[in-house]
Structures are given as structure tokens and as C-alpha cells.
Scaffold this active site. Structure first.
Site, PDB file in Angstrom:
ATOM      1  N   LYS A 140       0.845  -1.203   0.000  1.00 10.31           N
ATOM      2  CA  LYS A 140       0.000   0.000   0.000  1.00 10.31           C
ATOM      3  C   LYS A 140       0.869   1.238   0.000  1.00 10.31           C
ATOM      4  O   LYS A 140       2.055   1.209   0.356  1.00 10.31           O
ATOM      5  CB  LYS A 140      -0.943   0.018   1.212  1.00 10.31           C
ATOM      6  N   ASP A 184      -1.637  -1.397  11.196  1.00 12.03           N
ATOM      7  CA  ASP A 184      -1.908  -1.347   9.761  1.00 12.03           C
ATOM      8  C   ASP A 184      -2.614  -2.598   9.242  1.00 12.03           C
ATOM      9  O   ASP A 184      -3.125  -2.600   8.114  1.00 12.03           O
ATOM     10  CB  ASP A 184      -0.604  -1.181   8.968  1.00 12.03           C
ATOM     11  N   LEU A 218       5.594   0.485   2.986  1.00 11.90           N
ATOM     12  CA  LEU A 218       4.571  -0.058   2.100  1.00 11.90           C
ATOM     13  C   LEU A 218       3.690  -1.097   2.793  1.00 11.90           C
ATOM     14  O   LEU A 218       2.818  -1.697   2.156  1.00 11.90           O
ATOM     15  CB  LEU A 218       5.220  -0.683   0.862  1.00 11.90           C
ATOM     16  N   GLY A 219       3.919  -1.313   4.075  1.00  9.99           N
ATOM     17  CA  GLY A 219       3.054  -2.202   4.847  1.00  9.99           C
ATOM     18  C   GLY A 219       3.245  -3.676   4.566  1.00  9.99           C
ATOM     19  O   GLY A 219       2.324  -4.467   4.792  1.00  9.99           O
ATOM     20  N   GLY A 220       4.426  -4.077   4.103  1.00 10.21           N
ATOM     21  CA  GLY A 220       4.634  -5.468   3.739  1.00 10.21           C
ATOM     22  C   GLY A 220       4.369  -6.443   4.866  1.00 10.21           C
ATOM     23  O   GLY A 220       3.658  -7.441   4.690  1.00 10.21           O
ATOM     24  N   GLY A 221       4.923  -6.186   6.042  1.00 13.93           N
ATOM     25  CA  GLY A 221       4.724  -7.080   7.180  1.00 13.93           C
ATOM     26  C   GLY A 221       3.274  -7.150   7.612  1.00 13.93           C
ATOM     27  O   GLY A 221       2.755  -8.226   7.937  1.00 13.93           O
ATOM     28  N   PRO A 252       9.661  -4.391  -0.215  1.00 17.75           N
ATOM     29  CA  PRO A 252      10.869  -4.127   0.581  1.00 17.75           C
ATOM     30  C   PRO A 252      10.555  -3.906   2.054  1.00 17.75           C
ATOM     31  O   PRO A 252       9.574  -3.248   2.406  1.00 17.75           O
ATOM     32  CB  PRO A 252      11.449  -2.861  -0.063  1.00 17.75           C
TER      33      PRO A 252
END
Length: 272
Positions: free
Chosen positions: A12, A137, A100-103, A95
Site C-alpha cells: 500500500k 496497519d 509499504l506495509g509489507g509485514g 521491501p
């Protein structure tokens, strides 16, 4: 029970983000617009030996023993009474430390996947509750998984510490380009820098507030957007390469550009 489940976990961007002073419980209220972008991790979940054990294999990075997957699985087992083990394989493309809220997205997709794996048929409210227990998030990504049409982008007006998520019409006229400057920014550090700014008397929040104002801005021509990310100034003050990347993105023709979340990824919005 299903043998395995494979799911995509989208990234995101924060198209504007207000952060308000630290609350008594240590959290910050936020206000902003979140939107998914076509970049994702892939989560594969299968059954494993071990009572209540969550084994995680993650490409490109080594996760600590206690992580968002193990936290989510513990909460899921408490809620459902499941005592089996699971094995999670994560193909990382988002990354780490990029804003970008990956986790968080990985956690939301994992929660939905284990619900499918064990056929526990949790309600939307239960899924949202598990999501919030893992991270602020995570509820946004759970809403995106449950509410967005497959393959379609999802946008929402988000408030509270992240638990209040209201879907809004996504922009179908924008193409988002991402640039990673090759550094990681700790969310904890970014909030500390922001808190220090607040102590010096500078405002943390955006130039406008309230659902009506945010949605009105969202509907404008992208070149006229006045969105501000509260993290951009304090993070760029310490990482000049991020500030330079924002400038280069704008010079390349982006109608709007900024840092996403607490950084370090820079995004540019181009018309289509």
C-alpha cells in the site's frame, strides 16, 4: 481440511497521512488515505507437526523467532482452540522498512489463509479483531482482502490507530511508480522523530481534517493534491537521499509524489 493455501499480500501507499500527538497508551491517532498498489508478497501456508507451532521460511530476509506470523497464529489458536502446527513460506517482493506495509499485509493474508486452511469460518469482525491484535496497519489490509474485487485496487479513509477503515472509491486514472532508495527506516525511530518535532511545538497533522475534506481532496485532479505525509519532513531531514528521490520523481513527470508511510519508499502518481 485443505492441504495448503496460497495467497497474495498487496503493498500500500499512504496518499497523505496525518499523525496526532502520542496518546496516553503510547499509540498515535492517524488520519489519511491508504491505497493498495500492484506489488505483492506471496504467502503459502500448510499443515505442520508441532502443537500450536508456527514455522516461517522467508526469502530475502531472516525474521526473528517471534514475529507477526507467530503473533497472529497464537491469537488465532486462542480464539479457535486450534492446536495444530502450520508452516508458512513467504516470497518477499515488498521491501522491508519501506513504508509499504509489507509485514502488515503478510499478517492479514496469513490470518485469512489459516482461517481457510482449518475451515474455522471466522466472521469478518473476528478477522478484524485478530488483525488489530497483531498491528495497527493490519486491519486496512484485512478490509482490502475482504472487500475489494479480485485483482482490483482498494482505497480507504483510515482513522484511529488504524482500526477505523472506510472504503472509498479507488482512483482508476492513476499509475503508481515506486522507488526504493535502498535504505530501511525503522517505524519506531520515525515515530520518535515525529514526537520530537511535536515537542518543539510543530504540528504533526495535515492541512485539513475530517472525512469530507480528505475525500474532497482525493477526488481532485492529482496535480492539485495538497496531501502531506507527516513523516516526510522528519525522515527526509535525516535521510537526504529520500528527499532527493521525491524531487526526481516529480521531475520525471509525476503529478504527485511523496514518501509512503514512515519511509523509505518514494511513490509517484502518473495519469493514465
Amino acid at each position: 481440511m485443505a492441504d495448503s493455501v496460497v495467497a497474495l499480500a498487496p503493498a500500500k501507499i499512504n496518499v497523505g497521512l496525518s499523525v496526532f500527538p502520542r496518546r496516553a497508551d503510547g499509540y498515535h491517532d492517524i488520519e489519511g488515505i491508504f491505497a493498495t498498489v500492484p506489488l505483492h508478497d506471496t504467502i503459502s501456508v500448510s499443515h505442520a507437526d508441532g502443537d500450536g507451532e508456527c514455522l516461517v521460511d522467508c526469502s530475502l530476509m531472516e525474521l526473528p523467532k517471534e514475529n507477526t506470523f507467530t503473533a497472529a497464529y497464537k491469537a488465532f489458536c486462542v480464539l479457535t482452540g486450534i492446536e495444530s502446527g502450520v508452516h508458512v513460506t513467504v516470497d518477499k517482493r515488498i521491501p522491508s522498512g519501506g513504508g509499504l506495509g509489507g509485514g502488515s499485509s503478510d499478517a492479514a493474508s496469513f490470518i485469512q489463509s489459516i482461517d481457510m486452511l482449518f475451515h474455522t469460518h471466522l466472521t469478518a469482525l473476528q478477522l478484524y479483531g485478530l488483525a488489530l491484535s497483531v498491528g495497527s496497519d493490519v486491519p486496512f489490509f484485512m478490509h482490502a482482502l475482504l472487500e475489494a474485487e479480485e485483482g482490483k485496487s482498494y482505497a480507504a479513509y483510515v482513522t484511529g490507530r488504524g482500526e477505523n477503515v472506510e472504503a472509498i472509491p479507488p482512483r482508476t486514472d492513476m499509475d503508481v511508480h515506486l522507488f526504493s532508495p535502498g535504505i530501511q527506516v525503522s517505524t519506531r525511530e520515525a515515530y520518535a522523530w515525529l514526537d520530537a518535532t511535536a515537542k518543539r511545538g510543530q504540528l504533526l497533522n495535515n492541512a485539513f481534517s475530517g472525512r469530507k475534506a480528505w475525500l474532497s481532496e482525493w477526488k481532485k485532479d492529482m496535480s492539485d493534491w495538497g496531501f502531506v505525509n507527516a513523516f516526510t519532513a522528519p525522515v527526509c531531514a535525516r535521510h537526504g537521499e529520500i528527499a532527493r528521490a521525491v524531487v526526481r520523481m516529480r521531475e520525471s513527470g509525476a503529478e504527485f509524489a511523496d514518501m509512503s508511510g514512515s519511509g523509505a519508499t518514494v511513490f509517484g502518481v502518473f495519469g493514465v
